[in-house]
Design a protein around this motif. Structure first.
Motif, mmCIF file in Angstrom:
data_model
loop_
_atom_site.group_PDB
_atom_site.id
_atom_site.type_symbol
_atom_site.label_atom_id
_atom_site.label_comp_id
_atom_site.label_asym_id
_atom_site.label_seq_id
_atom_site.Cartn_x
_atom_site.Cartn_y
_atom_site.Cartn_z
ATOM 1 N N LYS A 1 0.835 -1.197 0.000
ATOM 2 C CA LYS A 1 0.000 0.000 0.000
ATOM 3 C C LYS A 1 0.869 1.246 0.000
ATOM 4 C CE LYS A 1 -0.444 -0.115 5.055
ATOM 5 N NZ LYS A 1 -1.370 -0.191 6.207
ATOM 6 N N ASN A 2 0.276 2.332 -0.463
ATOM 7 C CA ASN A 2 0.916 3.656 -0.490
ATOM 8 C C ASN A 2 2.132 3.707 -1.402
ATOM 9 O OD1 ASN A 2 -0.974 4.558 1.444
ATOM 10 N ND2 ASN A 2 0.321 3.848 3.129
ATOM 11 N N PHE A 3 2.051 2.994 -2.528
ATOM 12 C CA PHE A 3 3.125 3.159 -3.506
ATOM 13 C C PHE A 3 2.736 4.220 -4.538
ATOM 14 C CE2 PHE A 3 1.121 -1.088 -4.680
ATOM 15 C CZ PHE A 3 0.284 -0.609 -5.693
ATOM 16 N N VAL A 4 3.682 4.589 -5.375
ATOM 17 C CA VAL A 4 3.438 5.585 -6.426
ATOM 18 C C VAL A 4 2.265 5.101 -7.284
ATOM 19 C CG1 VAL A 4 4.408 6.704 -8.456
ATOM 20 C CG2 VAL A 4 5.850 6.294 -6.457
ATOM 21 N N THR B 1 24.244 -8.958 -5.248
ATOM 22 C CA THR B 1 23.461 -9.608 -6.300
ATOM 23 C C THR B 1 22.021 -9.801 -5.850
ATOM 24 O OG1 THR B 1 25.418 -10.763 -7.143
ATOM 25 C CG2 THR B 1 23.264 -11.645 -7.780
ATOM 26 N N TYR B 2 21.845 -10.242 -4.620
ATOM 27 C CA TYR B 2 20.490 -10.388 -4.073
ATOM 28 C C TYR B 2 19.764 -9.055 -4.080
ATOM 29 C CZ TYR B 2 16.981 -10.165 -0.381
ATOM 30 O OH TYR B 2 15.833 -9.906 0.327
ATOM 31 N N LEU B 3 20.429 -8.004 -3.629
ATOM 32 C CA LEU B 3 19.792 -6.688 -3.568
ATOM 33 C C LEU B 3 19.465 -6.159 -4.967
ATOM 34 C CD1 LEU B 3 21.902 -5.021 -0.728
ATOM 35 C CD2 LEU B 3 19.553 -5.903 -0.572
ATOM 36 N N LYS B 4 20.301 -6.506 -5.931
ATOM 37 C CA LYS B 4 20.028 -6.100 -7.310
ATOM 38 C C LYS B 4 18.768 -6.794 -7.829
ATOM 39 C CE LYS B 4 22.189 -5.715 -11.877
ATOM 40 N NZ LYS B 4 23.450 -5.848 -12.650
ATOM 41 N N ILE B 5 18.639 -8.079 -7.529
ATOM 42 C CA ILE B 5 17.447 -8.825 -7.947
ATOM 43 C C ILE B 5 16.207 -8.250 -7.283
ATOM 44 C CG2 ILE B 5 16.279 -11.070 -7.808
ATOM 45 C CD1 ILE B 5 19.082 -12.361 -8.050
ATOM 46 N N LEU B 6 16.277 -8.054 -5.970
ATOM 47 C CA LEU B 6 15.123 -7.536 -5.240
ATOM 48 C C LEU B 6 14.710 -6.164 -5.769
ATOM 49 C CD1 LEU B 6 13.195 -8.216 -2.907
ATOM 50 C CD2 LEU B 6 14.762 -7.023 -1.366
ATOM 51 N N GLY B 7 15.708 -5.358 -6.118
ATOM 52 C CA GLY B 7 15.427 -4.025 -6.620
ATOM 53 C C GLY B 7 14.615 -4.012 -7.901
ATOM 54 N N LYS B 8 14.712 -5.081 -8.677
ATOM 55 C CA LYS B 8 13.967 -5.166 -9.932
ATOM 56 C C LYS B 8 12.463 -5.322 -9.704
ATOM 57 C CE LYS B 8 17.770 -7.061 -12.691
ATOM 58 N NZ LYS B 8 17.775 -6.037 -13.749
ATOM 59 N N PHE B 9 12.066 -5.632 -8.470
ATOM 60 C CA PHE B 9 10.656 -5.876 -8.167
ATOM 61 C C PHE B 9 10.053 -4.814 -7.245
ATOM 62 C CE2 PHE B 9 12.564 -9.896 -9.291
ATOM 63 C CZ PHE B 9 11.592 -10.537 -10.058
ATOM 64 N N MET B 10 10.805 -3.772 -6.932
ATOM 65 C CA MET B 10 10.282 -2.752 -6.029
ATOM 66 C C MET B 10 9.051 -2.065 -6.635
ATOM 67 S SD MET B 10 12.044 -2.724 -3.162
ATOM 68 C CE MET B 10 11.896 -4.498 -3.327
ATOM 69 N N ASP B 11 8.207 -1.526 -5.766
ATOM 70 C CA ASP B 11 6.941 -0.938 -6.201
ATOM 71 C C ASP B 11 7.142 0.483 -6.725
ATOM 72 O OD1 ASP B 11 5.438 -3.227 -5.337
ATOM 73 O OD2 ASP B 11 5.688 -2.506 -3.285
ATOM 74 N N LYS B 12 7.795 0.573 -7.869
ATOM 75 C CA LYS B 12 7.988 1.874 -8.500
ATOM 76 C C LYS B 12 8.037 1.685 -10.009
ATOM 77 C CE LYS B 12 12.972 1.537 -7.503
ATOM 78 N NZ LYS B 12 14.107 2.178 -6.799
ATOM 79 N N THR C 1 -1.325 -10.577 2.327
ATOM 80 C CA THR C 1 -0.973 -9.772 3.492
ATOM 81 C C THR C 1 -0.601 -8.384 2.974
ATOM 82 O OG1 THR C 1 -0.161 -11.627 4.817
ATOM 83 C CG2 THR C 1 0.716 -9.453 5.343
ATOM 84 N N THR C 2 -1.201 -7.347 3.509
ATOM 85 C CA THR C 2 -0.935 -5.997 3.024
ATOM 86 C C THR C 2 0.150 -5.342 3.873
ATOM 87 O OG1 THR C 2 -3.252 -5.802 2.366
ATOM 88 C CG2 THR C 2 -1.954 -3.777 2.438
ATOM 89 N N GLN C 3 1.227 -4.948 3.225
ATOM 90 C CA GLN C 3 2.350 -4.323 3.912
ATOM 91 C C GLN C 3 2.655 -2.969 3.270
ATOM 92 O OE1 GLN C 3 5.362 -7.374 5.389
ATOM 93 N NE2 GLN C 3 4.820 -8.307 3.442
ATOM 94 N N LYS C 4 3.394 -2.153 3.996
ATOM 95 C CA LYS C 4 3.715 -0.830 3.466
ATOM 96 C C LYS C 4 4.726 -0.954 2.337
ATOM 97 C CE LYS C 4 7.501 0.304 6.656
ATOM 98 N NZ LYS C 4 8.010 1.281 7.642
ATOM 99 N N SER C 5 4.658 -0.045 1.422
ATOM 100 C CA SER C 5 5.582 -0.026 0.296
ATOM 101 C C SER C 5 6.842 0.747 0.672
ATOM 102 C CB SER C 5 4.916 0.609 -0.920
ATOM 103 O OG SER C 5 5.781 0.610 -2.029
ATOM 104 N N GLY C 6 7.910 0.431 -0.007
ATOM 105 C CA GLY C 6 9.172 1.118 0.242
ATOM 106 C C GLY C 6 10.242 0.518 -0.651
#
Length: 372
Positions: free
Chosen positions: A55-58, A106-117, A263-268
């Motif tokens: 929730k609360n993403f762009v 590498t993990y953080l790079k992968i995760l970054g590809k799925f961020m809510d933006k 499960t609804t969690q905050k975006s970031g």
């Protein structure tokens, strides 16, 4: 589901994620002993990237667009989980384990590809907007095949992974089509394909959409479905139970183990995981305890997924499918052919989306994963 998740976090209820049984537990192709390896099983499950409602993403689709995917994005989140696991297996290996202290670049790079933006290549924004090309408006439910078709289009823009997605149509796996796709390269002008050098293989995410019954799973398919989780190339099953999309990652006995996106969690954004907020946010992408249901409680609309990092992996998968899924089963989940049958009419890209199961007759969308 949100309340149950909070109780788990607070430790007020005892988890019932893995049964105390001597039957083998399978998690994405790995076999475990529940009595002796419970902690390892949980660590493996915890290491899977878990995407949930946010929730609360762009806003999606402009300033007046949606700022949460609660109520409509569960199948999109399941698609994200499958793709993320493919990228983890490709870049970090199937045996890679996540811990709260993990700061692997590498993990953080992968995760970054799925961020809510909007800029993230596999964000909820990109998937929802690409869904418009599959006749799904933003905020509308996807079927398992729709999310697969969307991901197939999006991965073409991720040059770092060079991942190929093949969606098997009409319950048939055509080996020659897959080999042609994984052993060819896009030309610089995008006007065709050029043969790669010998030995080059595009890592393959194979998705096989299936309908295993009308309103309920036909028991004749249970044995084959359970075997899919046992293949070392297993990437789980996109499916659910009626009206709820779930990501099934394993099985034990007659039950399937799944990650639930409801499960609804905050975006970031986790970014480089340097601040306390980013560290805490990273933990929200990992589920401490999975859930399980009887396999016959699954919705019959599913998409079985496999990952083949190398050509050898794919050859081994074909052998396993023939030996374990086709030859011993009275009614195989799907067929495998080395060449496209002459009577085959759809093309891979232009076929009707059979796996969203636009069945003829008196079937409504309630049983087709298309509930709004």
């Amino acid at each position: 589901m949100d309340g149950m998740f909070e109780m788990y976090l607070e430790g007020s209820i005892e988890p019932d994620d893995i049964p105390n049984t001597r039957e083998p537990v399978y998690i994405l192709g790995k076999k475990y002993n529940a009595v002796q390896e419970l902690d390892i099983i949980r660590q493996d499950i915890l290491s899977k990237v878990w995407f949930t409602y946010r929730k609360n993403f762009v806003p999606i689709g402009g300033d007046e667009g949606l700022t949460t995917d609660k109520g409509w994005g569960c199948m999109l989140r399941c698609g994200q989980m499958v793709l993320a696991q493919a990228l983890i297996s490709l870049h970090l290996g199937r045996d890679w384990m996540w811990e709260p202290e993990t700061k692997d670049s590498t993990y953080l790079k992968i995760l970054g590809k799925f961020m809510d933006k909007r800029q993230a290549p596999f964000s909820i924004h990109q998937i929802a907007m690409m869904g418009v090309s599959e006749n799904k408006e933003v905020g509308q439910w996807f079927g398992p095949n729709t999310v697969a078709q969307v991901l197939k289009k999006l991965v073409k823009y991720d040059e770092w992974s060079s991942l190929a997605i093949h969606i098997a149509l009409d319950n048939a796996l055509v080996v020659s089509d897959i080999r042609e796709m994984c052993l060819s390269c896009e030309s610089p002008e995008g006007s065709g394909s050029l043969k790669c050098e010998k030995g080059d293989w595009k890592p393959l995410l194979l998705i096989v959409p299936l309908r295993l019954g009308l309103q309920d799973i036909n028991p004749i398919y249970v044995s084959g479905l359970k075997k899919c989780f046992q293949f070392k190339q297993s990437l789980g099953v996109i499916g659910g139970k009626p009206n709820l999309a779930l990501y099934f990652i394993g099985c034990v006995g007659d039950e399937v183990i799944y990650l639930d996106p409801h499960t609804t969690q905050k975006s970031g954004s986790v970014e480089n995981k340097e601040t306390e907020e980013e560290i805490e946010l990273d933990c929200t992408y990992h589920c401490k305890y999975a859930s399980r249901i009887n396999i016959l409680s699954m919705d019959p609309s599913v998409a079985v997924c496999f990952f083949c990092s190398t050509e050898s992996d794919f050859n081994d998968l074909c052998h396993s499918i023939k030996r374990d899924l086709i030859e011993p089963e009275k009614q195989p989940l799907f067929e495998i052919a080395y060449e496209k049958p002459k009577q085959w009419t759809p093309t891979l890209d232009d076929a009707v989306e059979a796996a969203d199961f636009e069945l003829t007759g008196d079937f409504d969308s309630e049983h087709e994963f298309e509930i709004l």
